[in-house]
Design a protein around this motif. Structure first.
Motif, PDB file in Angstrom:
ATOM      1  N   TYR A   1      49.944   0.718  58.406  1.00 26.95           N
ATOM      2  CA  TYR A   1      50.193   2.068  58.919  1.00 26.95           C
ATOM      3  C   TYR A   1      50.274   1.995  60.437  1.00 26.95           C
ATOM      4  O   TYR A   1      49.438   1.367  61.082  1.00 26.95           O
TER       5      TYR A   1
ATOM      6  N   GLY B   1      50.822   4.922  62.739  1.00 23.13           N
ATOM      7  CA  GLY B   1      50.955   6.255  63.299  1.00 23.13           C
ATOM      8  C   GLY B   1      49.626   6.772  63.803  1.00 23.13           C
ATOM      9  O   GLY B   1      48.640   6.051  63.849  1.00 23.13           O
TER      10      GLY B   1
ATOM     11  N   CYS C   1      43.623   1.289  49.355  1.00 26.31           N
ATOM     12  CA  CYS C   1      43.082   2.142  50.414  1.00 26.31           C
ATOM     13  C   CYS C   1      41.572   1.931  50.526  1.00 26.31           C
ATOM     14  O   CYS C   1      40.847   2.062  49.550  1.00 26.31           O
TER      15      CYS C   1
ATOM     16  N   VAL D   1      46.191   9.029  63.722  1.00 26.02           N
ATOM     17  CA  VAL D   1      45.198   9.340  62.685  1.00 26.02           C
ATOM     18  C   VAL D   1      45.270  10.836  62.397  1.00 26.02           C
ATOM     19  O   VAL D   1      45.202  11.660  63.296  1.00 26.02           O
ATOM     20  N   GLU D   2      45.425  11.177  61.112  1.00 26.31           N
ATOM     21  CA  GLU D   2      45.522  12.570  60.712  1.00 26.31           C
ATOM     22  C   GLU D   2      44.147  13.084  60.289  1.00 26.31           C
ATOM     23  O   GLU D   2      43.446  12.433  59.520  1.00 26.31           O
TER      24      GLU D   2
ATOM     25  N   ASP E   1      49.576   7.740  49.902  1.00 27.17           N
ATOM     26  CA  ASP E   1      48.994   6.477  50.374  1.00 27.17           C
ATOM     27  C   ASP E   1      47.561   6.301  49.878  1.00 27.17           C
ATOM     28  O   ASP E   1      47.109   5.182  49.660  1.00 27.17           O
TER      29      ASP E   1
ATOM     30  N   TYR F   1      41.611   3.751  55.458  1.00 30.55           N
ATOM     31  CA  TYR F   1      42.468   2.693  55.983  1.00 30.55           C
ATOM     32  C   TYR F   1      43.474   2.271  54.923  1.00 30.55           C
ATOM     33  O   TYR F   1      43.108   2.075  53.760  1.00 30.55           O
TER      34      TYR F   1
ATOM     35  N   ASP G   1      44.947  -0.388  58.667  1.00 34.10           N
ATOM     36  CA  ASP G   1      44.993   0.533  59.798  1.00 34.10           C
ATOM     37  C   ASP G   1      44.553   1.926  59.358  1.00 34.10           C
ATOM     38  O   ASP G   1      44.887   2.374  58.261  1.00 34.10           O
ATOM     39  N   GLN G   2      43.814   2.609  60.228  1.00 39.81           N
ATOM     40  CA  GLN G   2      43.290   3.928  59.871  1.00 39.81           C
ATOM     41  C   GLN G   2      44.410   4.948  59.855  1.00 39.81           C
ATOM     42  O   GLN G   2      45.182   5.062  60.802  1.00 39.81           O
ATOM     43  N   GLN G   3      44.491   5.720  58.749  1.00 38.33           N
ATOM     44  CA  GLN G   3      45.513   6.751  58.618  1.00 38.33           C
ATOM     45  C   GLN G   3      44.914   8.149  58.588  1.00 38.33           C
ATOM     46  O   GLN G   3      45.484   9.068  59.136  1.00 38.33           O
ATOM     47  N   PHE G   4      43.764   8.309  57.924  1.00 32.79           N
ATOM     48  CA  PHE G   4      43.155   9.630  57.780  1.00 32.79           C
ATOM     49  C   PHE G   4      41.698   9.601  58.205  1.00 32.79           C
ATOM     50  O   PHE G   4      41.054   8.558  58.165  1.00 32.79           O
TER      51      PHE G   4
END
Length: 111
Positions: free
Chosen positions: A26, A28, A83, A30-31, A74, A22, A2-5
């Motif tokens: 995750y 939440g 990652c 996307v930051e 992460d 990714y 899942d994409q986080q950043f």
């Protein structure tokens, strides 16, 4: 995964670039990351002079600004295949995948 950043920036030629990170499991929002210096540099590691060689080892260096310690744990998990990163030229639907690969946590460094 899942994409986080996500890191978005425009180079000197006004081309848009987007790096998506990714991580497993995750859940939440996307930051957005802020680039530093030269945010994305792709290096070709070819040690051979054979121009017809279809395989060209590459490495992407991504520079980001970090405001607090341990915020990106992460991205730098000790598992080398934890990652995944995809780098696109362009944004949104018209983007073209330019590079993809695993983040190597051993390459992490601070200025």
């Amino acid at each position: 995964m899942d994409q986080q950043f996500e890191l978005r920036y425009w180079d000197l030629a006004r081309c848009a670039w987007c790096a998506k990170f990714y991580v497993p499991s995750y859940a939440g929002a996307v930051e957005q990351l802020q680039g530093s210096g030269h945010p994305i540099v792709i290096e070709f590691q070819n040690s051979d002079d054979d121009y017809a060689d279809p395989y060209r080892p590459t490495q992407a260096k991504i520079e980001i600004k970090v405001g607090e310690n341990w915020k990106f744990t992460d991205l730098f998990d000790s598992n080398i295949m934890s990652c995944w990163v995809e780098i696109y030229q362009g944004l949104d639907d018209d983007a073209t995948l330019f590079f993809q690969g695993w983040v190597d946590p051993s390459q992490y460094e601070e200025p």
